[in-house]
Write a protein that holds these residues in place. Structure first.
Motif, PDB file in Angstrom:
ATOM      1  N   VAL A 178       0.857  -1.183   0.000  1.00  0.00           N
ATOM      2  CA  VAL A 178       0.000   0.000   0.000  1.00  0.00           C
ATOM      3  C   VAL A 178       0.893   1.233   0.000  1.00  0.00           C
ATOM      4  N   ALA A 179       0.700   2.079  -0.978  1.00  0.00           N
ATOM      5  CA  ALA A 179       1.430   3.340  -1.066  1.00  0.00           C
ATOM      6  C   ALA A 179       0.476   4.485  -0.781  1.00  0.00           C
TER       7      ALA A 179
ATOM      8  N   LEU B 199      -2.780  -8.876  -8.092  1.00  0.00           N
ATOM      9  CA  LEU B 199      -4.101  -8.260  -8.026  1.00  0.00           C
ATOM     10  C   LEU B 199      -3.909  -6.757  -7.915  1.00  0.00           C
ATOM     11  N   GLY B 200      -4.474  -6.018  -8.847  1.00  0.00           N
ATOM     12  CA  GLY B 200      -4.316  -4.571  -8.833  1.00  0.00           C
ATOM     13  C   GLY B 200      -3.371  -4.124  -9.936  1.00  0.00           C
ATOM     14  N   PRO B 201      -2.896  -2.883  -9.822  1.00  0.00           N
ATOM     15  CA  PRO B 201      -3.119  -1.993  -8.682  1.00  0.00           C
ATOM     16  C   PRO B 201      -4.517  -1.378  -8.695  1.00  0.00           C
TER      17      PRO B 201
ATOM     18  N   ALA C 210     -10.657   1.360  -6.330  1.00  0.00           N
ATOM     19  CA  ALA C 210     -11.163   1.017  -7.667  1.00  0.00           C
ATOM     20  C   ALA C 210     -10.037   0.914  -8.675  1.00  0.00           C
ATOM     21  N   ARG C 211     -10.274   0.052  -9.676  1.00  0.00           N
ATOM     22  CA  ARG C 211      -9.390  -0.034 -10.839  1.00  0.00           C
ATOM     23  C   ARG C 211     -10.046   0.542 -12.092  1.00  0.00           C
ATOM     24  N   PRO C 212     -11.323   0.221 -12.395  1.00  0.00           N
ATOM     25  CA  PRO C 212     -11.917   0.712 -13.643  1.00  0.00           C
ATOM     26  C   PRO C 212     -11.989   2.233 -13.684  1.00  0.00           C
ATOM     27  N   PRO C 213     -11.629   2.836 -14.815  1.00  0.00           N
ATOM     28  CA  PRO C 213     -11.703   4.300 -14.932  1.00  0.00           C
ATOM     29  C   PRO C 213     -13.089   4.854 -14.622  1.00  0.00           C
ATOM     30  N   ALA C 214     -14.150   4.123 -15.013  1.00  0.00           N
ATOM     31  CA  ALA C 214     -15.503   4.630 -14.768  1.00  0.00           C
ATOM     32  C   ALA C 214     -15.766   4.782 -13.275  1.00  0.00           C
TER      33      ALA C 214
ATOM     34  N   ALA D 226      -2.282   3.836  -3.773  1.00  0.00           N
ATOM     35  CA  ALA D 226      -2.702   2.630  -4.489  1.00  0.00           C
ATOM     36  C   ALA D 226      -2.374   1.397  -3.667  1.00  0.00           C
ATOM     37  N   GLN D 227      -3.023   0.288  -4.026  1.00  0.00           N
ATOM     38  CA  GLN D 227      -2.821  -0.997  -3.363  1.00  0.00           C
ATOM     39  C   GLN D 227      -2.521  -2.055  -4.406  1.00  0.00           C
TER      40      GLN D 227
END
Length: 246
Positions: free
Chosen positions: A53-54, A100-102, A220-224, A239-240
């Motif tokens: 986690v940053a 998984l991620g970011p 969240a990952r998706p831009p929407a 971010a994670q």
């Protein structure tokens, strides 16, 4: 991404959430630092994985064993903070089986919150997380999107919008996390997307969390989804990333 935690109280509160989730004594280093600790029960990642986690320009990393920590410390310690939550950069320095991620981590304060009200004849109602109409929305959205929203794990009411036939087509709520955080989840039926319903239901969930004195968190990952968070006033502070070592 670097944000001075001394001038952003959201960073301070967000760091406290993830420090508690690490489940071992740890703290975020000054900006630019990466701290690696051993935590077999870490809440930063799935069991047995490496969690990163940053926030605020520094990072906390949990490893499942001392042997893994030695490898991770040597590899990630040489990277800039932005790179330790980048899957491509991590794969270049670590033997990785899965990533998984970011996922972006965003937070909002009471003063920064921009509520969105339901328009026209739409109304937002409160349902329980176990309500059968919420399960119906999950089936309509599909297992991947439903799993990401995790409405079945919400500890708050689920704030829902129905269509003209009475079906729940959008809903949001939050799960109470350690560190007095409210982890927000939002789900919209595929045929109802693009109408602003995620903002409406998400706004209701965030308002409820702020009213309870909690820190709303949007991962969240998706831009929407990230655009919805930004519209409600959330700030992306970090971010994670979760890493399964090969």
């Amino acid at each position: 991404m670097p944000v001075n935690p001394l001038v952003n109280p959201l960073v301070v509160r967000a760091c406290a959430v993830w420090v508690e989730l690490a489940r071992v004594p740890v703290s975020f280093a000054p900006p630019g630092g990466v701290t690696v600790v051993v935590s077999p029960r870490s809440g930063l990642c799935p069991v047995g994985w490496v969690g990163v986690v940053a926030l605020g320009g520094s990072a906390v990393v949990t490893a499942p064993s001392e042997a893994a920590a030695l490898v991770v410390r040597a590899a990630l310690g040489a990277l800039p903070v932005e790179a330790v939550v980048d899957g491509v950069s991590v794969r270049e320095v670590l033997p990785v089986a899965q990533v998984l991620g970011p996922a972006a981590l965003a937070y909002v304060s009471r003063s920064g919150f921009r509520p969105v009200e339901a328009a026209g004849a739409l109304g937002v109602e409160r349902l329980s997380a176990a309500h059968p109409d919420v399960r119906g929305l999950e089936r309509a959205a599909g297992p991947e999107d439903a799993g990401e929203a995790a409405l079945d794990e919400m500890t708050s009411p689920v704030f829902a919008v129905r269509d003209g036939r009475g079906r729940v087509i959008a809903a949001a709520g939050y799960e109470a996390w350690p560190g007095r955080a409210a982890h927000v989840g939002v789900l919209t039926a595929p045929e109802a997307r693009g109408r602003g319903l995620a903002r409406v239901t998400g706004s209701a969930a965030v308002a409820h969390a702020l009213g309870a004195g909690l820190l709303p968190q949007w991962r969240a990952r998706p831009p929407a989804s990230r655009r919805v968070a930004a519209a409600l006033g959330f700030e992306e502070l970090g971010a994670q990333l979760s890493i399964e070592l090969a």
